[in-house]
Design a protein around this motif. Structure first.
Motif: not given
Length: 300
Positions: A50-55, A256-266, A276-287
Motif C-alpha cells: 500500500x501507499x500509507x504515506x499518501x493515504x 492547494x491543500x498543504x498536507x504532510x505525508x504520513x500525517x499525523x503519525x510521529x 510505499x512502505x509497510x509498518x512493522x509490528x512495532x510501528x503498526x502498534x505505535x501508529x
C-alpha cells in the motif's frame, strides 16, 4: 498476519443533514477521518502493501468531501445529477476504499479482500468493480483530464452537478494536467474543483528535487483558475472552502491543500520513506496507539 474480516471494524457514517451546524459537521468529519486512518493502517499492515504515506496525507480531504460536501450517497450513485469525484492519485486506493466503506458505498467486510487475488479492491480504483468509483485511475495525469470531460458534460447538460478531482503535487509534473487545465479555463468550467494534495514529497524524493512546481499558485492562476490555499488537515478550512466553490463565476477552482505525508503519525510525517512502505509490528502498534489516543485536527 493476513487481513481478515476481524480487522475490518470500521464504523459507518452518514452525511449529516444540510441544516446541521458547522461545528457538528466538522466534528463529524474529524471522527470519520480518524476512523478511516485506523482502518487504512490495518489494511496496509495486514496486506503487506500500500501507499500509507499518501493515504494519510489525503484522508482529511476525502473525509470532508464524502462526509459533508459531495451531493452523493449510496442510494444516488446512479443519479445523473450526482456530484462527481475523481481520485487522480490512484495509488492511494486504500484510503479511497476505506472512505467509501466509511460512508456506506462499500460493505465494510469487503475491505478484508484488499489486494487479494481476484478482489475488486486492487491497487488502483476500478469503476467496473466498485460502485461509486467514477473513473479508473493509477497512471498519473489521467484523472484531471477525465474530470474536465465530466465537468464539460455537466455544462452541456445545463446541470448543477459539481466535479471534484484530487491530484498529487508530484503528479502535476505530468503535462496532460496542464493541457486539461487550459481546456477547463477555455470552457469556463466553474463547477470544476481541482484539489492538490500538496505534501511536497513523491516516490523517493521531494517534489522540488524532482521537478519544482513553484510558484504553483501563480502558475494555476496563469492558466485561468481561481486559486485558494488551505491547511489540508484542518477540517474547518477544508469544509469552508470545498463547500463554497466556485469562488469566481466563469473560472474553475484550484485548491492547494498543504498536507504532510504520513500525517499525523510521529515517525511517518514528512518522511519520504513512507511513500510505499509497510509498518512493522512495532510501528503498526505505535501508529494505532497514536491514532486512538490523539484526535486529528478539527479546525476552528
Amino acid at each position: 498476519m493476513p487481513l481478515t474480516k476481524e480487522h475490518a471494524t470500521l464504523p459507518v457514517f452518514e452525511q449529516l443533514p444540510p441544516h446541521s451546524s458547522r461545528d457538528r459537521q466538522i466534528a463529524h468529519i474529524a471522527e470519520a477521518a480518524r476512523q478511516i486512518r485506523i482502518q487504512d493502517l490495518k489494511l496496509v499492515h495486514h496486506s503487506g502493501a500500500g501507499h500509507i504515506g499518501g493515504d494519510f496525507s489525503a484522508i482529511d480531504i476525502l473525509a470532508t468531501l464524502y462526509g459533508a460536501v459531495l451531493n452523493i450517497s449510496p442510494e444516488t450513485v446512479d443519479d445523473p445529477d450526482r456530484d462527481r469525484f475523481i481520485l487522480s492519485k490512484g495509488h492511494v486506493a486504500g484510503a479511497y476504499y476505506t472512505t467509501l466503506a466509511a460512508f456506506g458505498f462499500l460493505p465494510v467486510e469487503e475491505l478484508a479482500t484488499f489486494l487479494k487475488p481476484l478482489s475488486a479492491l486492487n491497487g488502483h480504483p476500478n469503476r467496473n468493480k466498485v460502485k461509486g468509483i467514477e473513473a479508473n485511475t493509477g497512471p498519473l495525469g489521467h484523472g484531471l483530464p477525465i474530470a474536465v470531460g465530466l465537468a464539460l458534460s455537466a455544462q452541456l447538460d445545463v446541470s448543477r452537478r459539481r466535479t471534484y478531482v484530487l491530484t498529487g503535487d508530484g503528479e502535476l509534473q505530468e503535462g496532460s494536467n496542464w493541457e486539461a487545465m487550459m481546456a477547463a479555463s477555455q470552457y469556463e468550467l466553474d463547477r470544476l474543483t481541482v484539489i492538490v494534495d500538496r505534501n511536497r514529497l513523491q516516490q523517493g524524493a521531494t517534489v522540488r528535487q524532482t521537478n519544482d512546481l513553484d510558484p504553483l499558485d501563480a502558475k494555476a492562476a496563469a492558466f485561468g483558475f481561481a486559486v485558494v490555499e488551505v491547511n489540508g488537515h484542518d477540517h474547518g478550512e477544508l469544509y469552508d472552502v470545498l463547500s463554497s466553490v466556485p469562488f469566481r463565476p466563469g473560472k474553475p477552482t484550484f485548491v492547494i491543500a498543504h498536507t504532510h505525508k504520513g500525517h499525523p503519525i510521529s515517525y511517518m510525517s514528512n518522511n519520504v520513506a513512507w511513500h510505499h512502505r509497510v509498518p512493522s509490528a512495532d510501528e503498526y502498534q505505535q501508529a494505532l496507539d497514536e491514532l486512538r489516543s490523539t484526535p486529528t485536527t478539527t479546525g476552528n
